[in-house]
Design an enzyme around this catalytic site. Structure first.
Site, PDB file in Angstrom:
ATOM      1  N   TYR A   1       0.823  -1.208   0.000  1.00 37.80           N
ATOM      2  CA  TYR A   1       0.000   0.000   0.000  1.00 37.80           C
ATOM      3  C   TYR A   1       0.861   1.264   0.000  1.00 37.80           C
ATOM      4  CZ  TYR A   1      -3.052   3.772   1.458  1.00 37.80           C
ATOM      5  OH  TYR A   1      -3.716   4.959   1.503  1.00 37.80           O
TER       6      TYR A   1
ATOM      7  N   HIS B   1      -4.138  16.028  -3.656  1.00 41.30           N
ATOM      8  CA  HIS B   1      -4.549  16.238  -2.264  1.00 41.30           C
ATOM      9  C   HIS B   1      -4.359  17.693  -1.796  1.00 41.30           C
ATOM     10  CE1 HIS B   1      -4.836  11.977  -2.336  1.00 41.30           C
ATOM     11  NE2 HIS B   1      -4.933  11.821  -1.028  1.00 41.30           N
TER      12      HIS B   1
ATOM     13  N   ASN C   1       0.854  11.886   5.006  1.00 41.76           N
ATOM     14  CA  ASN C   1       0.314  11.212   6.183  1.00 41.76           C
ATOM     15  C   ASN C   1       0.923  11.801   7.439  1.00 41.76           C
ATOM     16  OD1 ASN C   1      -1.701   9.224   6.160  1.00 41.76           O
ATOM     17  ND2 ASN C   1      -0.379   7.813   5.036  1.00 41.76           N
TER      18      ASN C   1
ATOM     19  N   TYR D   1     -17.867  32.980  44.819  1.00 39.52           N
ATOM     20  CA  TYR D   1     -17.070  31.869  44.296  1.00 39.52           C
ATOM     21  C   TYR D   1     -15.964  32.325  43.349  1.00 39.52           C
ATOM     22  CZ  TYR D   1     -20.532  28.424  45.951  1.00 39.52           C
ATOM     23  OH  TYR D   1     -21.355  27.641  46.706  1.00 39.52           O
TER      24      TYR D   1
ATOM     25  N   ARG E   1     -13.320  33.066  45.911  1.00 34.95           N
ATOM     26  CA  ARG E   1     -13.021  32.015  46.876  1.00 34.95           C
ATOM     27  C   ARG E   1     -12.602  30.706  46.204  1.00 34.95           C
ATOM     28  NH1 ARG E   1     -17.468  29.168  50.126  1.00 34.95           N
ATOM     29  NH2 ARG E   1     -18.746  30.843  49.298  1.00 34.95           N
TER      30      ARG E   1
ATOM     31  N   PHE F   1      -2.076   7.501  11.644  1.00 34.43           N
ATOM     32  CA  PHE F   1      -2.462   8.823  11.136  1.00 34.43           C
ATOM     33  C   PHE F   1      -3.726   9.355  11.800  1.00 34.43           C
ATOM     34  CE2 PHE F   1      -3.827   5.447   8.129  1.00 34.43           C
ATOM     35  CZ  PHE F   1      -5.164   5.413   8.471  1.00 34.43           C
TER      36      PHE F   1
ATOM     37  N   GLU G   1     -12.646   5.770   4.861  1.00 33.56           N
ATOM     38  CA  GLU G   1     -12.246   6.483   6.081  1.00 33.56           C
ATOM     39  C   GLU G   1     -13.538   6.880   6.798  1.00 33.56           C
ATOM     40  OE1 GLU G   1      -9.941   9.413   4.073  1.00 33.56           O
ATOM     41  OE2 GLU G   1      -8.531   7.888   3.361  1.00 33.56           O
TER      42      GLU G   1
END
Length: 511
Positions: free
Chosen positions: A53, A83, A195, A280, A283, A329, A414
């Protein structure tokens, strides 16, 4: 100028912070052997002829498509070009520098199969102040920060744009003018560059570094507000907090008590004070700020691991000549860390806004209404408190966890993603919002203490008041408020408030 040597797998958060702040960096020469061994292993794996791959197959849903040897170089170039599909404004230069350093340190661990010349070019970009133009939107934080890292990789092959100082130039031109040769990607290299979680991690780290400054400054302004309201320091007694056993709470209480030590304002109302307990927002500062500190430190620990890890896929193991495909990844750890930072930042600002609201309310603070000597004719701090409220509400909306979202991509290959990029990108804006709230509190608390003259606060807090008054005069009558807030914001953002209060004595996030 600070000079850093990146030792892959062993880089401390303080070094990453220095790189983010502009330090020069080089890769440890000892990493060269692992880099060369990894590249050689890819060549041997290819020679076997088996489908692997990302090396001789397509990507994502197209992983079953075998690529012929004559097309392997085109395969790696194509993945970068296809990409590089990001949109939005360019990622800030300091974050891109951090990205480059993170990618350099990851690839240098010898599990990614990149060529030595690829590493040399990444190192040269950092050395020469050249940062790829990377659109900020387009990653879902799984299968790596693909789109942003593709824009980074595109610059290495002479495509896209590069910032050289403040100038934006075509990448090929910028590389040529710097005497650098653009890359011809070898097998596995395009995928190795794309990646990884470096875009998400860089944003989260940048926010962590800025959140540390915010946290320390908020301790100082919280102590100053307590003085302005003549609040008690009894809630900060060390004995109370050791019984709770929460580390951050103990440290926050000790810091607040130390900031107020020696205050004449505090001493003036030890006797005859009718108020039994403070609100608060005064405190419970140790409990809230301490919890924020613990959460920030947990996020820091996660990000330290991620910054020193390898998030590429597949991973190359030269000792057995194997390429193992997994899911490093997936940026879920970064997404969780980003969400933790968001929660802490939101609460730091929220608590500070409540202290501002308390100070401007005469029924709660005992001070003139809206901290002006002539209320009615003047509005004083009425609208700065409104501004703080608006910023806190905006941060509440942004604090919703990004990590609980997911949207399938790549034709459902994915099918679960982390949203780490979105989760991390929102953080710097949240820190800036909270920083403005702390800046407004700084002005309000200093104004409140002015009304107690001639009594003075502790030496650290008086040093802070002197810093404020060196740039912003006491508010007697209404004036244009924006420049005052801008000056206060700058004092907080720069770290000057925490530093002048004795920064070394204040708890830190990054060790």
């Amino acid at each position: 100028m600070i000079r850093l040597t990146l030792r892959p797998g062993e880089v401390g958060l303080a070094d990453w912070r220095a790189l983010y702040r502009g330090a020069e960096v080089r890769l440890d020469p000892a990493a060269r052997a692992a880099i060369a061994a990894s590249a050689a292993a890819v060549a041997r794996i290819l020679a076997k002829g088996d489908p692997v791959y990302g090396i001789n197959t397509g990507f994502g849903k197209l992983a079953s498509v075998r690529i012929e040897a004559c097309d392997l170089a085109a395969l790696q170039r194509n993945i970068v070009l296809s990409h590089a599909a990001g949109v939005g404004e360019p990622t800030p230069v300091p974050i891109v520098r951090l990205m480059l350093g993170l990618k350099l340190a990851s690839l240098a661990q010898g599990a990614s199969g990149v060529q030595p010349q690829t590493m040399a070019l990444l190192e040269a970009l950092l050395a020469k102040g050249m940062t790829p133009v990377i659109p900020a939107q387009g990653s879902v934080g799984a299968s790596g920060d693909l789109a942003p890292l593709a824009h980074m990789a595109a610059a290495l092959i002479g495509i896209g744009e590069i910032f050289v100082g403040a100038q934006r130039k075509p990448a090929a031109q910028a590389l040529a003018e710097a005497g650098l040769q653009s890359l011809v990607l070898g097998s596995k290299e395009g995928l190795a560059l794309l990646n990884g979680t470096q875009f998400s991690t860089a944003h989260a780290l940048a926010a962590l570094f800025e959140a540390e400054v915010l946290f320390r400054s908020a301790l100082v302004t919280g102590a100053l507000s307590t003085e302005a309201a003549k609040g008690s320091d009894t809630p900060f007694d060390h004995r109370i907090h050791v019984l709770r056993r929460q580390p951050g709470q103990i440290e926050a209480a000790d810091a607040l008590r130390g900031l107020m030590a020696g205050s004449a304002i505090r001493a003036s109302h030890l006797q005859g004070d009718a108020r039994v307990q403070d609100p608060y927002c005064l405190r419970c500062q140790p409990q809230v700020m301490g919890a924020a500190l613990d959460v920030l430190r947990q996020a820091a620990a996660t990000l330290a691991f991620e910054a020193n890890g390898v998030s590429d896929n597949p991973l190359i193991f030269p000792d057995t000549d194997e390429a193992l495909s997994g899911g490093n990844f997936h940026a879920e750890p970064v997404a969780f860390a980003a969400d933790m930072i968001a929660l802490a930042v939101c609460e730091i600002g929220s608590l500070a806004e409540r202290r501002i609201a308390m100070l401007v309310d005469p029924a709660l603070s005992g001070l003139p209404a809206f901290l002006t000597p002539k209320p009615g004719l003047n509005s004083g701090f009425m609208i700065p408190q409104v501004t703080a409220a608006a910023l806190v509400s905006e941060n509440k909306q942004k604090a919703y966890p990004a990590s609980v979202d997911s949207i399938p991509t790549s034709a459902n290959q994915e099918d679960h993603v982390s949203m780490a990029a979105h989760g991390a990108r929102r953080l710097l804006g949240m820190v800036e919002n909270a920083t403005a709230v702390i800046g407004i509190e700084l002005l309000a608390a200093a104004q409140g203490c002015d009304f107690h003259a001639p009594l003075t606060s502790s030496p650290p807090l008086e040093a802070v008041r002197a810093l404020v008054r060196s740039r912003v005069p006491h508010l007697t009558d209404d004036r244009h408020f924006h420049p005052d807030i801008a000056a206060a914001l700058d004092m907080v953002r720069s770290g000057a408030v925490a530093q002048i209060a004795g920064g070394a004595a204040l708890p830190g996030v990054v060790e």
